[in-house]
Design a protein around this motif. Structure first.
Motif, PDB file in Angstrom:
ATOM      1  N   ASP A  89       0.848  -1.188   0.000  1.00 36.37           N
ATOM      2  CA  ASP A  89       0.000   0.000   0.000  1.00 36.37           C
ATOM      3  C   ASP A  89       0.882   1.237   0.000  1.00 36.37           C
ATOM      4  O   ASP A  89       2.056   1.177  -0.368  1.00 36.37           O
ATOM      5  CB  ASP A  89      -0.919  -0.033   1.235  1.00 36.37           C
ATOM      6  N   SER A  90       0.326   2.342   0.435  1.00 31.85           N
ATOM      7  CA  SER A  90       1.122   3.523   0.728  1.00 31.85           C
ATOM      8  C   SER A  90       1.850   3.265   2.047  1.00 31.85           C
ATOM      9  O   SER A  90       1.740   2.191   2.632  1.00 31.85           O
ATOM     10  CB  SER A  90       0.218   4.757   0.827  1.00 31.85           C
ATOM     11  N   GLY A  91       2.577   4.251   2.541  1.00 30.28           N
ATOM     12  CA  GLY A  91       3.288   4.064   3.795  1.00 30.28           C
ATOM     13  C   GLY A  91       2.353   3.793   4.966  1.00 30.28           C
ATOM     14  O   GLY A  91       1.178   4.181   4.939  1.00 30.28           O
ATOM     15  N   ILE A  92       2.866   3.132   5.988  1.00 32.57           N
ATOM     16  CA  ILE A  92       2.090   2.829   7.189  1.00 32.57           C
ATOM     17  C   ILE A  92       2.754   3.501   8.379  1.00 32.57           C
ATOM     18  O   ILE A  92       3.973   3.398   8.574  1.00 32.57           O
ATOM     19  CB  ILE A  92       1.988   1.310   7.417  1.00 32.57           C
ATOM     20  N   ASP A  93       1.960   4.169   9.175  1.00 29.83           N
ATOM     21  CA  ASP A  93       2.470   4.786  10.401  1.00 29.83           C
ATOM     22  C   ASP A  93       2.681   3.684  11.435  1.00 29.83           C
ATOM     23  O   ASP A  93       1.792   3.382  12.242  1.00 29.83           O
ATOM     24  CB  ASP A  93       1.487   5.830  10.917  1.00 29.83           C
ATOM     25  N   THR A 350      -4.012  -6.342  -0.976  1.00 30.68           N
ATOM     26  CA  THR A 350      -3.718  -5.444  -2.094  1.00 30.68           C
ATOM     27  C   THR A 350      -4.919  -4.536  -2.352  1.00 30.68           C
ATOM     28  O   THR A 350      -5.778  -4.854  -3.178  1.00 30.68           O
ATOM     29  CB  THR A 350      -3.349  -6.238  -3.364  1.00 30.68           C
ATOM     30  N   SER A 351      -4.965  -3.418  -1.676  1.00 34.32           N
ATOM     31  CA  SER A 351      -6.065  -2.465  -1.845  1.00 34.32           C
ATOM     32  C   SER A 351      -5.673  -1.370  -2.833  1.00 34.32           C
ATOM     33  O   SER A 351      -5.470  -0.209  -2.457  1.00 34.32           O
ATOM     34  CB  SER A 351      -6.453  -1.869  -0.491  1.00 34.32           C
ATOM     35  N   ALA A 381     -11.757  -4.965  -5.212  1.00 34.77           N
ATOM     36  CA  ALA A 381     -12.366  -5.049  -6.542  1.00 34.77           C
ATOM     37  C   ALA A 381     -12.266  -3.743  -7.311  1.00 34.77           C
ATOM     38  O   ALA A 381     -12.230  -3.738  -8.543  1.00 34.77           O
ATOM     39  CB  ALA A 381     -13.831  -5.462  -6.415  1.00 34.77           C
ATOM     40  N   GLY A 382     -12.217  -2.611  -6.611  1.00 30.35           N
ATOM     41  CA  GLY A 382     -12.162  -1.319  -7.277  1.00 30.35           C
ATOM     42  C   GLY A 382     -13.445  -0.525  -7.117  1.00 30.35           C
ATOM     43  O   GLY A 382     -14.506  -1.072  -6.782  1.00 30.35           O
ATOM     44  N   SER A 463     -11.530  -5.130   1.430  1.00 34.57           N
ATOM     45  CA  SER A 463     -10.488  -6.149   1.273  1.00 34.57           C
ATOM     46  C   SER A 463      -9.774  -6.475   2.586  1.00 34.57           C
ATOM     47  O   SER A 463      -9.645  -7.654   2.944  1.00 34.57           O
ATOM     48  CB  SER A 463      -9.490  -5.696   0.204  1.00 34.57           C
ATOM     49  N   PRO A 464      -9.286  -5.494   3.365  1.00 32.33           N
ATOM     50  CA  PRO A 464      -8.611  -5.839   4.619  1.00 32.33           C
ATOM     51  C   PRO A 464      -9.519  -6.479   5.654  1.00 32.33           C
ATOM     52  O   PRO A 464      -9.039  -7.198   6.542  1.00 32.33           O
ATOM     53  CB  PRO A 464      -8.058  -4.492   5.110  1.00 32.33           C
ATOM     54  N   GLY A 465     -10.843  -6.233   5.566  1.00 27.16           N
ATOM     55  CA  GLY A 465     -11.767  -6.945   6.444  1.00 27.16           C
ATOM     56  C   GLY A 465     -11.695  -8.437   6.192  1.00 27.16           C
ATOM     57  O   GLY A 465     -11.623  -9.253   7.127  1.00 27.16           O
TER      58      GLY A 465
END
Length: 538
Positions: A89-93, A350-351, A381-382, A463-465
């Motif tokens: 993904d993008s960065g994670i804090d 993969t979101s 899915a988008g 998706s992460p759910g």
């Protein structure tokens, strides 16, 4: 880019299976007539709004994943194995208060010594890897195609037309935002002066009696803003200003043929150049919040008195920064999947996605590689309200509607919290062949950078759910393979035949069971029961 609720204002101003089973794993017949459950009439409470994806369709009349029910009746105080979930993904804090104890650490690497101790090719990759390096803003893939000047590409003309249409559209958005923002600012200043209050209320505005036509116009603007669920004109200013920033970035970076955002020194079209980027997996700025939000949906500390509850309780998040503000590069995604599989991840979320993919074969090869390593990939899915059996989106595990290349890939559509005809998120893509299951994705409350929390909507949140459910299964039933976990998730969902509005278009109504392969909505409670049965039969 996500259009904020302010766009609705501008647009208008400028012209809207469940099984009853015991905790011992004995499953009775499916609950019948689930489509006849009464609709929830009352609005969600604040607590429900922040937690609805974990609630239960039968008990709460909310199409959640029965996560709380799974913990209360099945998991209880059971001890599970730790599961590494990679979030590409993008960065994670990774310093977020609600992710402490849930971040993966590479114990084979000595922090800060500048040596590749584990000899995996990535120096000091303590919590993951950053394939973007110092980059963040990027072009969309079809803009890169135009920038390449390759007029022989069969999609060049299509890309050119699409870019022009998008550029013109966003220029229009920018004009509308600019104009309406100025109107709100003028009205806000005038009403503060008229009421002699910096924090005047809706009631204060309604109490104003005046013959001044300009002030009457400002009152009308304020009432219109209140009708769009803003609590104040200050809130509206903030929201529209954020929207204007997003639109400007779209024009200046995503759609700009002359912009070059890559800062890693590699050739994105050369897969032999694999070791680039750096070990800083954090966001480059607070607005780079997508990855942190996704991580929290999976793994935020449960019942710790902080802001959000993750779905899974024995998770270590591997942070892989590979998704910029724009379209991701196929090479980065392929290498990110391989990095996750090689370094112990059992699930990858993969979101992200796009509709042009010049090296989609690299990504599909990586998916097959992950399958060989027993890694399950859960994919969004988008958000374009499209039928994915007709329109390709990448990444995917098949070419068109052809056979799947591996049995380790789940594509997830999004649900909103209101059970009934409007429960499919208006933005969600769907597909009887290419979407596997649906899960809560509308306005999901989770972590964002700097110890903050917000509600975001998208298949990126659905998706992460499902990745969280997969993590629960792999934690408590670790002998199940990735393919078996996929089967459990798809078989255990709630089957619905309710007629639903598709793509936010009230004239497009379909039975819910025509929108995905499984015909179901994901359910953690059922999944653990089915997993228990499957594990006992190994």
């Amino acid at each position: 880019m996500k259009l904020l609720k302010s766009f609705a204002i501008v647009a208008i101003a400028a012209s809207t299976f469940y099984n009853c089973g015991s905790t011992a794993g004995v499953i009775s017949t499916p609950l019948e007539n689930i489509d006849t459950l009464p609709l929830k009439i009352s609005e969600l409470t604040d607590a429900e709004q922040k937690h609805w994806g974990h609630l239960d369709l039968k008990n709460d009349t909310i199409p959640g994943m029965s996560v709380d029910k799974a913990y209360n009746e099945i998991i209880k105080n059971k001890k599970g194995a730790s599961v590494i979930v990679a979030v590409i993904d993008s960065g994670i804090d990774i310093d977020h208060e609600d992710l402490q104890g849930s971040i993966w650490t590479n114990t084979k690497e000595i922090p800060g010594n500048g040596i590749d101790d584990d000899k995996n090719g990535y120096v000091d990759d303590i919590h993951g890897w950053n394939f973007l390096g110092d980059g963040y803003d990027e072009q969309l893939e079809y803009v890169r195609l135009l920038a390449s000047g390759d007029t022989s590409n069969p999609r060049y003309a299509e890309a050119k037309a699409e870019r022009q249409a998008e550029y013109d559209k966003y220029l229009g958005y920018k004009t509308n935002y600019d104009q309406f923002l100025q109107q709100i600012k003028n009205a806000n200043d005038a009403l503060k002066k008229e009421t002699k209050k910096d924090n005047y209320t809706k009631e204060d505005v309604e109490a104003i009696s005046t013959s001044n036509q300009i002030l009457q116009q400002y009152i009308a603007i304020a009432k219109y803003v209140y009708s769009m669920d803003f609590k104040s004109l200050d809130d509206a200013e903030t929201d529209i200003t954020k929207g204007l920033t997003d639109i400007t970035e779209r024009l200046n970076y995503n759609l700009n043929i002359d912009f070059r955002g890559r800062k890693t020194g590699d050739n994105p079209d050369d897969m032999t150049q694999k070791y680039y980027g750096n070990n800083n997996v954090k966001p480059v700025k607070p607005s780079e919040s997508h990855g942190t939000h996704v991580a929290g949906i999976i793994a935020a500390g449960r019942n710790n008195g902080k802001g959000a509850n993750g779905v899974a309780n024995n998770v270590k998040i591997m942070s892989i920064r590979a998704v910029p503000n724009g379209d991701e590069y196929d090479k980065d995604i392929a290498l990110a999947i391989r990095y996750a599989a090689d370094n112990g991840a059992k699930i990858i979320n993969t979101s992200f996605g796009k509709h042009y993919s010049p090296h989609s074969d690299w990504v599909r090869d990586a998916i097959v590689y992950a399958a060989s390593k027993d890694v399950l990939i859960v994919n969004a899915a988008g958000n374009e309200s499209l039928d994915l059996d007709v329109k390709d989106v990448f990444p995917n595990d098949a070419i068109g509607t052809g056979p799947e290349i591996a049995d380790n890939f789940i594509t997830v559509g999004s649900l909103d919290s209101k059970y009934g005809s409007a429960m499919v998120s208006g933005f969600s893509n769907y597909g009887k062949i290419n979407v596997d299951i649906f899960a809560p994705g509308g306005e999901i409350y989770s972590t964002v950078p700097e110890n903050n929390y917000k509600s975001y909507g998208g298949t990126s949140m659905a998706s992460p759910g499902v990745a969280g459910i997969a993590a629960l299964i792999r934690s408590y039933y670790p002998k199940l393979s990735a393919s078996q976990v996929k089967k459990v998730i798809l078989d255990s969902g709630l089957t619905l035949t309710t007629k639903v509005i598709v793509g936010g278009d009230s004239s497009n109504v379909k039975p819910f069971n025509e929108l995905s392969k499984s015909q179901k909505i994901a359910n953690a409670y059922n999944a653990l029961i089915i997993a228990d049965q499957m594990a006992k039969n190994l």
